[in-house]
Design a protein around this motif. Structure first.
Motif, short mmCIF file in Angstrom:
data_model
loop_
_atom_site.label_atom_id
_atom_site.label_comp_id
_atom_site.label_asym_id
_atom_site.label_seq_id
_atom_site.Cartn_x
_atom_site.Cartn_y
_atom_site.Cartn_z
N LEU A 48 108.89 87.78 29.61
CA LEU A 48 107.96 87.15 28.65
C LEU A 48 106.83 88.08 28.21
N PRO A 49 106.16 88.80 29.12
CA PRO A 49 105.10 89.71 28.65
C PRO A 49 105.61 90.78 27.70
N THR A 50 106.82 91.31 27.97
CA THR A 50 107.36 92.34 27.10
C THR A 50 107.70 91.77 25.72
N LEU A 51 108.08 90.50 25.68
CA LEU A 51 108.37 89.85 24.40
C LEU A 51 107.09 89.59 23.60
N PHE A 52 106.10 89.00 24.25
CA PHE A 52 104.87 88.64 23.56
C PHE A 52 103.93 89.83 23.38
N PHE A 53 104.25 90.94 24.03
CA PHE A 53 103.54 92.19 23.77
C PHE A 53 103.68 92.56 22.28
N VAL A 54 104.86 92.32 21.73
CA VAL A 54 105.11 92.60 20.31
C VAL A 54 104.22 91.72 19.43
N VAL A 55 104.12 90.45 19.79
CA VAL A 55 103.27 89.52 19.04
C VAL A 55 101.82 89.99 19.07
N GLY A 56 101.36 90.40 20.25
CA GLY A 56 99.99 90.89 20.39
C GLY A 56 99.74 92.15 19.57
N ASN A 57 100.75 93.03 19.52
CA ASN A 57 100.63 94.25 18.71
C ASN A 57 100.44 93.92 17.24
N ILE A 58 101.26 93.03 16.73
CA ILE A 58 101.19 92.66 15.31
C ILE A 58 99.87 91.95 15.01
N PHE A 59 99.53 90.97 15.83
CA PHE A 59 98.30 90.19 15.64
C PHE A 59 97.07 91.08 15.77
N GLY A 60 97.04 91.89 16.84
CA GLY A 60 95.90 92.78 17.05
C GLY A 60 95.79 93.84 15.96
N GLY A 61 96.94 94.35 15.51
CA GLY A 61 96.93 95.35 14.45
C GLY A 61 96.37 94.81 13.15
N ARG A 62 96.67 93.56 12.85
CA ARG A 62 96.16 92.93 11.64
C ARG A 62 94.64 92.81 11.68
N ILE A 63 94.12 92.38 12.82
CA ILE A 63 92.67 92.25 12.97
C ILE A 63 92.00 93.61 12.91
N ALA A 81 93.25 89.51 30.98
CA ALA A 81 92.67 89.28 32.31
C ALA A 81 92.72 87.80 32.67
N GLY A 82 92.39 86.94 31.70
CA GLY A 82 92.41 85.50 31.96
C GLY A 82 93.79 85.00 32.33
N GLY A 83 94.83 85.54 31.68
CA GLY A 83 96.19 85.12 31.98
C GLY A 83 96.59 85.45 33.40
N ILE A 84 96.24 86.65 33.86
CA ILE A 84 96.61 87.06 35.22
C ILE A 84 95.84 86.26 36.27
N ILE A 85 94.53 86.08 36.05
CA ILE A 85 93.72 85.32 37.01
C ILE A 85 94.16 83.86 37.06
N LEU A 86 94.40 83.26 35.90
CA LEU A 86 94.86 81.87 35.86
C LEU A 86 96.22 81.71 36.53
N SER A 87 97.07 82.73 36.39
CA SER A 87 98.39 82.65 37.03
C SER A 87 98.25 82.62 38.55
N ALA A 88 97.26 83.35 39.07
CA ALA A 88 97.02 83.34 40.51
C ALA A 88 96.52 81.98 40.98
N THR A 101 100.72 81.70 31.40
CA THR A 101 99.61 82.57 31.81
C THR A 101 100.07 84.00 32.06
N LEU A 102 101.01 84.17 32.97
CA LEU A 102 101.47 85.51 33.34
C LEU A 102 102.43 86.09 32.30
N GLY A 103 103.00 85.22 31.48
CA GLY A 103 103.93 85.68 30.46
C GLY A 103 103.29 85.81 29.09
N VAL A 104 103.01 84.67 28.46
CA VAL A 104 102.52 84.66 27.08
C VAL A 104 101.13 85.27 26.95
N MET A 105 100.19 84.81 27.76
CA MET A 105 98.82 85.33 27.66
C MET A 105 98.74 86.81 28.00
#
Length: 280
Positions: A48-63, A81-88, A101-105
């Protein structure tokens, strides 16, 4: 020079943690023990993180393109950071919570940070974009070498929850450093060769996806990455099942990271002279 070095150091520190999925195989046995989930369920936390990494790249690049680089870094770091801490804090309650949390965020946050740091580094080195990219993505590759022994120690001493919270805190710290030091170069600091380099045709996103070269590059990446995606999340488990000592299995993850990082620096730097196609 100080601003450029500070930018590269802070950017590399932030990019380092975007390689966290590379060492998921070290965490997987502990998550399996903690939650009682199946191996396939826990392995999704790698995909999941490797998949949504692409989404973050596109979204972050636009901003970033709109001139909000620091804001993008701040949002990306907070989400990561919030995703990893919330996953714990929520681990074991339900797989879907961990996936979010650990995947999408995590994936979206990583992608936003990666896009900004990489683009900014290339602007500081317009005449050596391969070198600039290599330095940044080398930090991503070194994650396994640096975080593997640290994670192993934290997992053995405090369990998976403490390890994830500790990594989440380090991610937040790296994001703060990035917001403080990752800056766009001023016009006078950009090399005079920039105009020569960008004299050729520049493509929009729509134009890019209409070219054959785009799909050749996508196919190259897909074929090259497929073995990694198949083996990486279960690499330590496979080794231990075949009688390899756990310490050696962790060492193999570290060795792979060193080789990964080395090639990430050498080949892009070589591409500045020999060309992209020759290096591929």
């Amino acid at each position: 020079m100080k601003k450029r070095n500070g930018m590269m150091a802070a950017g590399a520190f932030a990019i380092l943690f975007t390689g966290f999925p590379h060492i998921w195989s070290i965490y997987q046995p502990y998550v399996l023990s903690e939650t009682g989930w199946s191996e396939s369920m826990v392995s999704i936390c790698f995909y999941l993180p490797t998949l949504f990494f692409v989404v973050g790249n596109i979204f972050g690049g636009r901003i970033y393109d709109k001139g909000y680089g620091r804001i993008t870094l701040g949002i990306g770091g907070s989400v990561f950071a919030g995703g990893i801490i919330l996953s714990a804090l929520t681990l074991g309650i339900h797989p879907m919570i961990t996936y979010m949390t650990l995947g999408v965020m995590q994936g979206i946050g990583q992608g936003m940070i990666y896009a900004v740091v990489l683009a900014t580094a290339q602007k500081w080195f317009p005449h050596k974009t391969g070198f600039a990219s290599g330095v940044v993505i080398t930090a991503n590759g070194l994650c396994g070498f640096i975080l593997s022994p640290i994670s192993k120690l934290l997992l053995e001493r405090g369990g998976v929850r403490m390890a994830l919270i500790s990594v989440g805190f380090l991610v937040f710290l790296s994001a703060v450093c990035a917001v403080c030091f990752v800056r766009q170069p001023e016009a006078e600091n950009i090399e005079t060769k920039e105009n020569q380099i960008y004299a050729g045709q520049q493509y929009t996103s729509v134009q890019m996806i209409r070219t054959k070269k785009f799909y050749y590059l996508v196919a190259t990446m897909m074929c090259g990455l497929m073995p990694y995606y198949l083996v990486s999340p279960i690499s330590q488990t496979i080794q231990i099942e075949r009688g390899i000592l756990q310490a050696v299995a962790v060492g193999s993850v570290m060795a792979g990271s060193i080789l990964n990082a080395g090639i990430r620096l050498i080949l892009p730097t070589l591409a500045d002279r020999a060309g992209r196609i020759t290096c591929i």
